[in-house]
Design a protein around this motif. Structure first.
Motif, PDB file in Angstrom:
ATOM      1  N   ILE A  16       0.735  -1.173   0.104  1.00 14.58           N
ATOM      2  CA  ILE A  16      -0.156   0.030  -0.071  1.00 14.58           C
ATOM      3  C   ILE A  16       0.847   1.431   0.038  1.00 14.58           C
ATOM      4  O   ILE A  16       1.922   1.061   0.710  1.00 14.58           O
ATOM      5  N   ASP A  17       0.509   2.157  -0.667  1.00 16.02           N
ATOM      6  CA  ASP A  17       1.476   3.126  -1.074  1.00 16.02           C
ATOM      7  C   ASP A  17       1.775   4.116   0.168  1.00 16.02           C
ATOM      8  O   ASP A  17       1.196   5.407  -0.028  1.00 16.02           O
ATOM      9  N   THR A  18       2.070   3.758   1.123  1.00 14.99           N
ATOM     10  CA  THR A  18       2.234   4.688   2.509  1.00 14.99           C
ATOM     11  C   THR A  18       3.141   5.993   2.397  1.00 14.99           C
ATOM     12  O   THR A  18       2.800   6.821   2.773  1.00 14.99           O
ATOM     13  N   PHE A  19       4.109   5.584   1.387  1.00 16.18           N
ATOM     14  CA  PHE A  19       4.999   6.625   1.248  1.00 16.18           C
ATOM     15  C   PHE A  19       4.536   7.883   1.170  1.00 16.18           C
ATOM     16  O   PHE A  19       4.971   8.859   1.113  1.00 16.18           O
ATOM     17  N   ASN A  20       3.443   7.842   0.107  1.00 18.66           N
ATOM     18  CA  ASN A  20       2.658   8.825  -0.275  1.00 18.66           C
ATOM     19  C   ASN A  20       1.712   9.441   0.309  1.00 18.66           C
ATOM     20  O   ASN A  20       0.959  10.437  -0.027  1.00 18.66           O
ATOM     21  N   LEU A  21       1.292   8.854   1.503  1.00 15.55           N
ATOM     22  CA  LEU A  21       0.405   9.355   2.404  1.00 15.55           C
ATOM     23  C   LEU A  21       0.470  10.810   3.029  1.00 15.55           C
ATOM     24  O   LEU A  21       1.926  10.965   3.218  1.00 15.55           O
ATOM     25  N   ASP A  22      -0.604  11.584   3.167  1.00 15.61           N
ATOM     26  CA  ASP A  22      -0.271  12.809   3.853  1.00 15.61           C
ATOM     27  C   ASP A  22       0.389  12.808   5.196  1.00 15.61           C
ATOM     28  O   ASP A  22       1.234  13.695   5.520  1.00 15.61           O
ATOM     29  N   SER A  23      -0.378  11.948   5.814  1.00 16.80           N
ATOM     30  CA  SER A  23       0.010  11.617   7.201  1.00 16.80           C
ATOM     31  C   SER A  23       1.512  11.169   7.391  1.00 16.80           C
ATOM     32  O   SER A  23       2.116  11.050   8.585  1.00 16.80           O
ATOM     33  N   PHE A  24       2.193  10.821   6.175  1.00 16.90           N
ATOM     34  CA  PHE A  24       3.524  10.174   6.249  1.00 16.90           C
ATOM     35  C   PHE A  24       4.522  11.133   7.226  1.00 16.90           C
ATOM     36  O   PHE A  24       4.754  12.247   6.859  1.00 16.90           O
ATOM     37  N   ASP A  25       5.172  10.627   8.169  1.00 13.46           N
ATOM     38  CA  ASP A  25       6.131  11.332   9.084  1.00 13.46           C
ATOM     39  C   ASP A  25       7.247  10.546   9.182  1.00 13.46           C
ATOM     40  O   ASP A  25       7.315   9.168   8.731  1.00 13.46           O
ATOM     41  N   LYS A  26       8.262  11.034  10.034  1.00 14.74           N
ATOM     42  CA  LYS A  26       9.514  10.040  10.382  1.00 14.74           C
ATOM     43  C   LYS A  26       8.956   8.898  10.817  1.00 14.74           C
ATOM     44  O   LYS A  26       9.496   7.881  10.572  1.00 14.74           O
ATOM     45  N   GLY A  27       8.020   8.731  11.842  1.00 13.64           N
ATOM     46  CA  GLY A  27       7.742   7.658  12.606  1.00 13.64           C
ATOM     47  C   GLY A  27       6.908   6.637  11.906  1.00 13.64           C
ATOM     48  O   GLY A  27       7.360   5.280  11.732  1.00 13.64           O
TER      49      GLY A  27
END
Ligand code: CBF
Length: 820
Positions: free
Chosen positions: A237-248
């Motif tokens: 699932i393309d989580t790298f591009n999610l808005d909420s993507f942060d360091k954690g």
């Protein structure tokens, strides 16, 4: 049935070679030609595929979802062409293009998404479902690597990856529009639902993958029906591009990528044995969750009451492997559709049915609680609740019998017992041969049968005559059709009409001549692959199946060693030449099974090269036994070795394929052998050995000691000694473990598969085989009767029984219209 136009087909093949490879037919290599032909065939069936699904929707028919970790499909092209009845037209078209259909078919890798009997049964069932016109989906996993390729080096099995998708699969269609999310790990919290005000269980901090389906066509015989085998692949699932993507989230995103990469990587090569690996449980939940989610969505697209899903959907659990389906359906009903527990449970009960395929205790799936609850926290909670209620039911039914809970609970001793869950939740529990079902009812699952007798039923396995006779043995298929017409292709009972010809000398000769030609075909294969010259006039005595101690390939090879000793002692002994043919893969980690393969090859080395026995015995180990070479092997067999320890082989299906091809069974009264003998008559089979009752009695009373046989039978002792005295290996320890397993049992029971106990009775049955074969007319009649009497063992009969008695499906007629 839509007609195939030869000229159109030819130009499609030419177009595909051009479009796919920028080549002309003359320039393309064999693999490219195969791809082009496969695409042209797919083009032809796609209208029928669409028409089938349109018809199902219009008629709103009930669908069975056959959930299986394994589908051992083999090659598709030849089978599709046969089922389209397009053999002649396509063959001609191909020839007119200057090509050869056999060469083209040989380019296709086997779709080996299964280990053995269980996976091949699933494939035969799909063929029958389409041919009979029942709405069905096969649901499984698109393993990147299927069953390993077996290479024999110096007699040892080496496993090589089966990169079956290397050139792409021309028959599959990716369906990203039906992708669903599958969640693993995290924890479950309780939240108030805004809409209903009720508490809701929500899985949080999980990892997830996207399950993406690939559809493969399953073509029915001459009826326009094309069902679907849907195999799921995992994508990140393309989580790298999610808005909420942060360091954690970075770590989690990488983990999710890895999860997606590994989940469908490889088929576990264990047959009848549970390895207990975490990834395997992930695979199970992955494809089950995706299949159940999608089935529910599809149902809800056309219906508005989830409570009635059982009227249109049935999930058949192929062994315990997909049993999490029960809990997944409960999750969807309770968490997503807000159905009360009791009602959800009743719906689930009416929707799920379970098939048991084995009594081998090492195959029964039990998952450690720690692993299960960590990987599938919400599913685990649901199973806990199912268990709590089930235990109360047991206590209510048997208030004074404390042992019942211990023996029947779903969660016990720190483990989740998948068979218990499947039985508690399903409305049907079936075994796969009459004897097997009786053993389940009276021994293995006795407590469950006592409590819920109405759930238990038998469905004796079957095989498809279209692949294993029409495609695999064209000479015999033509002979049968010439004698009795072609109704047998879709109704195998008709093959009994061949019986009258068993008294006709000409027919018998013709039959045996076909067998001879098939033996020549196999001899050529053996020469090409093993470099061994075998005599097609010798008796072809064949044991092909997975390597497992309970199947007793060891008994077979020890007997070969004994025969060889006899011949050496007495070179002038009257002896009908025999070719002993083996084919078997062993699970990569199953050391003893691999030693048995080495032993077979070592015996082959000694015996085949001993000029003094004048080629009277030959031993051949066919490398990489699989569906495609199986077709050639069954057609050529005289003797079908079905020699498992009685009670251990649930059914067997190879036994049926041999029978169909006119081989005579040499076997124990185990699995479906019992019903084979019943059909063909015991005078037309060679039966030996302990009965299942005797085996079970010995297992309980512990009164069998193989040392008694070793001490009193000099021939057996000589054979055993040769395992460790250098006769077959200069390394005296090479076969020590096998020797010990027979006499010492290394902590377990010695000779737990009763090899020495059954040895004499087996040797005596083998003598009867030789004598019978020497009487040409007698043997021809026996062989032909085997073909004639195998009507019961069609998977069409089995599927009819499942469809009428378990699934309650209606038959559908499909017309292809201009719409399609
Ligand atoms: O029912 C199909 C087959 O399944 C097995 O292969 C299995 O894996 N459990 C059994 O061993 C066979 O007896 C059976 O025919």
């Amino acid at each position: 049935m839509k007609e195939l136009n030869k000229e159109e087909f030819k130009s499609e093949v030419e177009d595909y070679v051009k479009v796919l490879f920028r080549k002309s037919i003359k320039e393309a290599d064999d693999q490219q030609i195969f791809q082009a032909v496969a695409y042209a065939v797919k083009d032809f069936i796609v209208d029928q595929w669409m028409a089938t699904h349109r018809t199902y929707e219009e008629k709103d028919v009930k669908t069975v979802y056959y959930l299986s970790m394994e589908f051992l499909m083999g090659r598709a092209l030849g089978n599709i062409i046969i089922n389209l009845k397009g053999n002649q037209a396509i063959k001609e078209a191909i020839e007119e293009l200057g090509l050869n259909l056999d060469v083209i078919e040989d380019q296709e890798p086997d779709a080996a998404l299964g280990n053995g009997g269980l996976g091949r049964l699933a494939a035969c069932f799909l063929d029958s479902l389409s041919t009979l016109g029942y709405a069905a989906y096969g649901c499984g996993i698109r393993y990147k690597y299927g069953m390993f390729k077996q290479v024999i080096e110096n007699g040892y099995q080496i496993e090589k990856p089966d990169d079956w998708l290397k050139y792409g699969n021309p028959f599959e269609i990716k369906r990203p529009e039906y992708a669903v999310e599958v969640k693993f790990g995290g924890y479950v919290s309780i939240k108030k639902d805004e809409e209903t005000g009720r508490n809701k269980f929500v899985q949080e901090n999980y990892q997830s993958v996207l399950a993406v389906p690939y559809d493969l066509p399953v073509v029915g015989y001459n009826n326009n029906v094309v069902n679907t085998l849907r195999i799921w692949d995992a994508e990140a699932i393309d989580t790298f591009n999610l808005d909420s993507f942060d360091k954690g989230d970075y770590q989690k995103a990488v983990e999710q990528q890895n999860l997606a990469r590994t989940i469908c990587e490889v088929l576990y090569p264990n047959d009848n044995h549970m390895a207990g690996k975490e990834l395997r449980l992930k695979q199970q939940y992955f494809f089950v969750s995706a299949s159940v989610q999608r089935a529910v969505m599809k149902y809800m697209e056309k219906h508005d009451d989830i409570r009635k899903i059982h009227e249109k959907v049935c999930f058949q659990l192929n062994d315990t492997h997909p049993t999490v389906a029960v809990a997944e359906l409960m999750r969807i009903l309770v968490d997503e559709y807000n159905i009360e527990w009791d009602e959800a449970w009743h719906i689930t009960n009416k929707t799920c049915a379970y098939t048991n395929h084995t009594i081998m205790s090492e195959a029964l799936e039990k998952w450690p609680l720690e692993l299960f609850s960590r990987l599938l926290p919400r599913i685990y909670q649901i199973i806990e609740e199912i268990n709590r209620r089930f235990v109360l039911d047991i206590q209510r039914a048997y208030p004074d019998d404390y042992g019942k809970v211990e023996r029947m609970a779903i969660i016990y001793d720190g483990q989740v017992k998948m068979a218990h869950l499947a039985i508690a939740a399903g409305f049907s529990v079936n075994g796969v041969a009459r004897l097997h079902t009786e053993i389940l009812k009276n021994q293995e699952l006795k407590d469950f049968y006592q409590m819920m007798p109405e759930k238990f039923n038998n469905k004796t396995n079957g095989i498809t005559q279209r692949r294993f006779l029409l495609h695999g043995n064209p000479l015999l298929a033509d002979f049968v059709t010439k004698k009795i017409g072609d109704d047998w292709i879709t109704d195998l009972k008709h093959i009994d009409e061949l019986s009258v010809y068993t008294d006709d000398e000409m027919s018998r000769k013709e039959f045996m001549n076909i067998k001879y030609q098939n033996k020549v075909r196999l001899a050529k294969y053996i020469k090409e692959h093993n470099g061994i010259e075998v005599n097609p006039r010798s008796i072809f005595d064949v044991q092909v199946k997975r390597l497992h101690e309970y199947k007793r390939q060891l008994l077979n090879i020890l007997h070969v060693m004994y025969l060889y000793n006899e011949l050496k002692k007495n070179p002038d002994k009257e002896f009908y030449p025999r070719t002993f043919i083996f084919g078997a893969k062993a699970s990569a980690g199953y050391h003893r099974a691999k030693s048995i393969i080495k032993l077979i090859n070592s015996v082959a080395d000694v015996v085949n090269n001993d000029k003094s026995i004048d080629g009277k015995i030959k031993v051949v180990f066919i490398e990489n036994y699989r569906v495609s070479n199986a077709e050639i092997i069954f057609a050529a067999a005289d003797v079908s070795e079905q020699i498992s320890t009685a009670s251990k082989e649930a059914s067997g299906t190879g036994n049926m394929k041999f029978m169909l091809n006119g081989a005579v069974t040499l076997g124990t009264m185990d699995g479906a052998n019992v019903e084979i003998v019943e059909e063909v008559g015991k005078e037309n089979a060679f039966i030996f050995g302990l009965s299942s009752d005797e085996v079970i009695a010995y297992e309980h009373n512990g009164q069998y000691n193989p040392r008694d046989i070793y001490n009193t039978d000099g021939d057996i002792r000589a054979v055993l000694t040769q395992l460790v005295d250098g006769t077959y290996s200069s390394n005296l320890d090479e076969f020590r473990d096998i020797y010990n397993s027979l006499l010492d049992g290394q902590g377990g029971r010695p000779d737990m598969y009763f090899i020495l106990k059954d040895f004499r009775s087996y040797a005596e049955a083998q003598e009867r085989v030789s004598a019978a074969y020497a009487d040409t007319a007698k043997w021809a009649k026996m062989a032909m009767l085997n073909t004639a009497k195998c009507g019961k063992f069609s998977s069409d009969r089995t599927i009819e029984e499942y469809a009428q008695e378990i699934w309650h499906l209606e038959k559908v007629k499909v017309e292809v219209t201009t719409e399609d």
